[in-house]
Design a protein around this motif. Structure first.
Motif, PDB file in Angstrom:
ATOM      1  N   ARG A 114     119.447  33.023  62.395  1.00 18.08           N
ATOM      2  CA  ARG A 114     118.719  34.049  62.757  1.00 18.08           C
ATOM      3  C   ARG A 114     117.687  34.344  61.862  1.00 18.08           C
ATOM      4  O   ARG A 114     118.043  34.745  60.631  1.00 18.08           O
ATOM      5  CB  ARG A 114     119.922  35.128  63.225  1.00 18.08           C
ATOM      6  N   GLN A 115     116.687  34.860  62.535  1.00 17.10           N
ATOM      7  CA  GLN A 115     115.530  35.456  61.708  1.00 17.10           C
ATOM      8  C   GLN A 115     114.964  36.565  62.493  1.00 17.10           C
ATOM      9  O   GLN A 115     114.835  36.581  63.628  1.00 17.10           O
ATOM     10  CB  GLN A 115     114.383  34.366  61.370  1.00 17.10           C
ATOM     11  N   GLN A 116     114.616  37.458  61.764  1.00 15.64           N
ATOM     12  CA  GLN A 116     113.828  38.418  62.385  1.00 15.64           C
ATOM     13  C   GLN A 116     112.360  38.425  62.224  1.00 15.64           C
ATOM     14  O   GLN A 116     112.030  38.574  61.084  1.00 15.64           O
ATOM     15  CB  GLN A 116     114.277  39.975  61.883  1.00 15.64           C
ATOM     16  N   ARG A 117     111.685  38.577  63.411  1.00 14.46           N
ATOM     17  CA  ARG A 117     110.158  38.530  63.175  1.00 14.46           C
ATOM     18  C   ARG A 117     109.553  39.468  64.015  1.00 14.46           C
ATOM     19  O   ARG A 117     109.854  40.054  65.094  1.00 14.46           O
ATOM     20  CB  ARG A 117     109.593  37.008  63.892  1.00 14.46           C
ATOM     21  N   ARG A 121     109.964  44.232  66.740  1.00 13.82           N
ATOM     22  CA  ARG A 121     110.751  43.177  66.061  1.00 13.82           C
ATOM     23  C   ARG A 121     111.872  42.547  66.856  1.00 13.82           C
ATOM     24  O   ARG A 121     112.315  43.289  67.542  1.00 13.82           O
ATOM     25  CB  ARG A 121     111.196  43.614  64.731  1.00 13.82           C
ATOM     26  N   ARG A 122     111.822  41.175  66.802  1.00 13.79           N
ATOM     27  CA  ARG A 122     112.699  40.533  67.623  1.00 13.79           C
ATOM     28  C   ARG A 122     113.665  39.464  66.862  1.00 13.79           C
ATOM     29  O   ARG A 122     113.173  38.835  65.876  1.00 13.79           O
ATOM     30  CB  ARG A 122     112.111  39.496  68.872  1.00 13.79           C
ATOM     31  N   ASN A 123     114.815  39.360  66.983  1.00 15.22           N
ATOM     32  CA  ASN A 123     115.730  38.196  66.392  1.00 15.22           C
ATOM     33  C   ASN A 123     115.359  36.923  66.999  1.00 15.22           C
ATOM     34  O   ASN A 123     115.302  36.573  68.352  1.00 15.22           O
ATOM     35  CB  ASN A 123     117.251  38.546  66.553  1.00 15.22           C
TER      36      ASN A 123
END
Length: 229
Positions: A100-103, A68-70
């Protein structure tokens, strides 16, 4: 055929994003030709030459890992950039803390490749002192000393690539898939063809993605210059 080179590249992680995956990023099974060319251009880029990838050898086993990455959730609109270039007072900043989103990302782990490539001269950009020997020796010197214009990466900038020039006298490493006669890896992005048209006082830019059917034979992918789509 221009002057050929062999470069070994490796890294802890790699992400060669499939364009059809929009929500979460998913990597191709192997390095794309355009990513391989990007590594070569990171070491030596000149307007007078054009790098062409001939083949890619997959040295390590294809192994995926989910992380998971920001990321930021939006881009700066092109119209804002155009307005700023015209003198308008436009905010061109991005604020990661607010966007910011975490995907999730499905990335490759512990990758290593051999890139066989050559360059051709670009007749419209060649200077009076430009020769193939000049750029060939320039690349050899920079690659041997670990020099680059910017740090090469494996698909995404946070996944740095290590590189080493392989002389023709050195023994090449064997692929993990050397005993597998053929593997069909499906359709893969070959490159993006950029265009430019002028008319009515404006310059219009376009791009067209090109895809090709990737076949790995005994661990080696021959990159044809004739693409299917």
């Amino acid at each position: 055929m221009g002057y050929g080179i062999t470069l070994q590249v490796s890294g802890d992680y790699a992400l060669f994003t499939r364009p059809e995956m929009k929500g979460e990023r998913v990597s191709y099974d192997v390095m794309t030709p355009s990513a391989a060319r990007g590594i070569l251009e990171a070491i030596l880029w000149k307007p007078a030459i054009k790098w062409i990838v001939d083949r890619i050898t997959v040295l390590n086993r294809i192994d995926f890992e989910s992380i998971r990455r920001n990321e930021v959730g939006s881009k700066i609109p092109p119209r804002n950039v155009t307005a700023a270039m015209g003198g308008a007072h436009v905010d061109l900043h991005q604020y990661p803390s607010e966007d910011r989103q975490q995907r999730a990302s499905l990335v490759l782990r512990n990758v290593a490749y051999l890139i066989d490539a050559h360059f051709e001269m670009n007749p419209s950009k060649v200077g009076e002192t430009d020769t193939p020997e000049k750029f060939y020796n320039m690349f050899l010197r920079r690659a041997r000393q670990g020099q680059c214009f910017h740090n090469p990466y494996l698909g995404c900038r946070e996944f740095a690539a290590r590189f080493q020039l392989i002389d023709h006298t050195e023994q090449r490493l064997a692929s993990h898939y050397a005993d597998i006669e053929e593997m069909d890896l499906g359709w893969m992005l070959w490159d993006i063809e950029y265009g430019e048209e002028r008319g009515k006082g404006k310059t219009m830019y376009s791009f067209q993605p090109k895809f090709y059917r990737t076949m790995m034979r005994n661990g080696v992918i021959e990159v044809s210059r004739e693409v299917g789509l």
